[in-house]
Design an enzyme around this catalytic site. Structure first.
Site, mmCIF file in Angstrom:
data_model
loop_
_atom_site.group_PDB
_atom_site.id
_atom_site.type_symbol
_atom_site.label_atom_id
_atom_site.label_comp_id
_atom_site.label_asym_id
_atom_site.label_seq_id
_atom_site.Cartn_x
_atom_site.Cartn_y
_atom_site.Cartn_z
ATOM 1 N N LYS A 61 0.853 -1.194 0.000
ATOM 2 C CA LYS A 61 0.000 0.000 0.000
ATOM 3 C C LYS A 61 0.878 1.230 0.000
ATOM 4 C CE LYS A 61 -4.031 1.984 0.189
ATOM 5 N NZ LYS A 61 -3.530 2.974 -0.801
ATOM 6 N N LYS A 101 4.402 2.078 8.883
ATOM 7 C CA LYS A 101 3.216 2.891 9.198
ATOM 8 C C LYS A 101 1.972 2.018 9.309
ATOM 9 C CE LYS A 101 3.039 6.738 7.001
ATOM 10 N NZ LYS A 101 2.854 7.794 5.982
ATOM 11 N N LYS A 138 5.383 2.024 -2.765
ATOM 12 C CA LYS A 138 5.420 3.433 -3.164
ATOM 13 C C LYS A 138 5.794 3.512 -4.623
ATOM 14 C CE LYS A 138 4.657 7.365 -1.036
ATOM 15 N NZ LYS A 138 3.603 7.571 -0.018
ATOM 16 N N ASN A 140 -2.774 19.767 1.170
ATOM 17 C CA ASN A 140 -3.797 18.832 1.618
ATOM 18 C C ASN A 140 -3.577 18.350 3.040
ATOM 19 O OD1 ASN A 140 -6.170 17.250 1.006
ATOM 20 N ND2 ASN A 140 -4.845 15.454 1.034
ATOM 21 N N SER A 170 -7.672 5.155 3.777
ATOM 22 C CA SER A 170 -7.504 4.406 2.525
ATOM 23 C C SER A 170 -7.873 2.941 2.735
ATOM 24 C CB SER A 170 -6.051 4.510 2.041
ATOM 25 O OG SER A 170 -5.826 5.719 1.370
#
Length: 426
Positions: free
Chosen positions: A80, A104, A116, A231, A359
């Site tokens: 992810k 994370k 990534k 953001n 997410s």
């Protein structure tokens, strides 16, 4: 423990994010007395892909862009992680970010590994049609290694809902049916989750509130400085302002804005949206971005990019709490100075995990075809961030280490356990 990617710690480059991440990983692994065999596995990415992306520009000529996708670990679930577009993207940066995603996701205990992606380009100099062609060709090049059960991309620096919609559509065209779970951070109308856009900033609010409870700081007496107005920083500053905190500084790419009595954040951000700068805003004085980081405050929230607090400026940092909204804003070399100064660091792999948490909620909703109300999303996000903060704090107190080391130790412990239980297929 030998390391294939990092030289001797005394020789590593401070501004190399992968080397900074690995030095922290090595420290945590040593304190855990990690099995050397598991160490050798976890320190390396599972897969790295470099692709060359021919893209037709609007005038008819072709440019060939370089793109990357790194999948760090699959022990806990699919990889992810976001996709970023920037002219300074490097493989080392993408490696570091992929590994950070592994830790994370483990810190907040969601069933993902880390991944990534990035493309070396300047999206600000490209038209929308050029960006679409670039995105679709990049997606086609990495098609075989992504998917809802393999690797789930998301937005990152200079990418957004529109880019995710292009990725989803390209993948779906090849699959011959709609696959909305292949990416997260999509428009709500295409299967995105309510609350996703605000999730990282909202997660920062929750962990800052918990840290303030630890130090008996009341919101109205807590001065906060935010680096970044995008953001993450902009939404984080807005939510902190709404919660009663005194936001005395905020920055955009050119200037910082400062008012010791507190800024009107909604008005400042409205001015920035209209004029693309804080220049001319009457509710604060312009300062440099370097000066902004060095303001006297209770909470400093760097929410822009990597390597903002280094050995060059760390001695001048005056915050009580450092909450890392960006990935890797503090170099490993600066960590020792912060600890000596008694700064309480909420590390990036905990602090900014609100985005990947929601997410995950989006991915779950896509897979079951049922969507939640925003209040429910925010409530579950708060539960996750608060419990994760307290898990790391308890781990830090138990092992007598700082919060960053505790977060790495907790994450590595979880990933190592699952790796060991699954065994190594050979």
């Amino acid at each position: 423990m030998p390391n294939a990617f990092v030289d001797d710690a005394r020789n590593f480059k401070e501004d190399n994010p992968f080397e900074s991440m690995m030095s922290r990983f090595d420290n945590a692994a040593k304190l855990l007395d990690l099995d050397p065999n598991i160490y050798r596995i976890l320190r390396c990415p599972t897969r790295e892909m470099t692709v060359y992306i021919p893209t037709m520009m609007d005038d008819g000529h072709y440019e060939v862009f370089v793109g990357y996708r790194v999948q760090h670990n699959f022990a806990r679930g699919p990889a992810k992680g976001g996709i970023r577009y920037a002219p300074d993207v490097t493989l080392d940066e993408v490696r570091a970010l992929a590994a950070w995603m592994t830790w994370k996701c483990a810190v907040v205990n969601i069933p993902y590994g880390g991944g990534k992606g990035g493309i070396v380009c300047d999206p600000h100099k490209m038209s929308l049609t050029e960006l679409e062609r670039l995105t679709r060709r990049y997606t086609a090049e990495i098609l075989d290694i992504i998917g809802p059960e393999r690797d789930v991309p998301a937005p990152d620096m200079n990418t957004n809902e529109q880019v995710m919609a292009w990725v989803m559509d390209t993948y779906s065209m090849h699959a011959r049916h709609t696959v909305n779970a292949v990416v997260t951070g999509k428009p709500v109308e295409l299967g995105g989750s309510r609350g996703r856009r605000e999730a990282t900033g909202r997660g920062l609010l929750f962990v800052i509130q918990e840290a303030c409870k630890k130090f008996d700081l009341k919101p109205e007496e807590t001065r906060i400085v935010v680096q970044g107005a995008g953001n993450v920083g902009g939404i984080g500053a807005t939510l902190l302002h709404e919660a009663g905190f005194k936001v005395i500084g905020i920055s955009e790419i050119r200037h910082g804005l400062y008012n010791p009595n507190g800024l009107d954040i909604p008005a400042a951000l409205a001015h920035l949206r209209k004029h693309k700068t804080f220049e001319g805003f009457e509710g604060g004085e312009l300062i440099t971005n370097a000066e902004l980081l060095e303001l006297d405050c209770e909470v400093l929230l760097p929410a822009a990019t990597e390597n903002q607090i280094t050995t060059q400026n760390v001695e001048r940092i005056k915050c009580r709490i450092l909450c890392e909204g960006a990935n890797g804003p503090t170099t490993a070399a600066a960590d020792e100075v912060l600890e000596r100064k008694g700064v309480f660091v909420i590390p990036d792999i905990l602090a900014n995990a609100g985005g990947v948490t929601v997410s995950y909620f989006e991915w779950v909703q896509n897979r079951m075809g049922f969507f939640w109300k925003e209040d429910f999303v925010n409530e579950r996000l708060q539960d996750t961030m608060v419990s994760s903060f307290n898990d790391v704090l308890s781990y830090a107190e138990k092992h007598k280490v700082n919060m960053r080391t505790a977060a790495y130790m907790l994450a590595i412990d979880r990933v190592a356990y699952e790796t060991k239980m699954r065994g190594i297929y050979a």
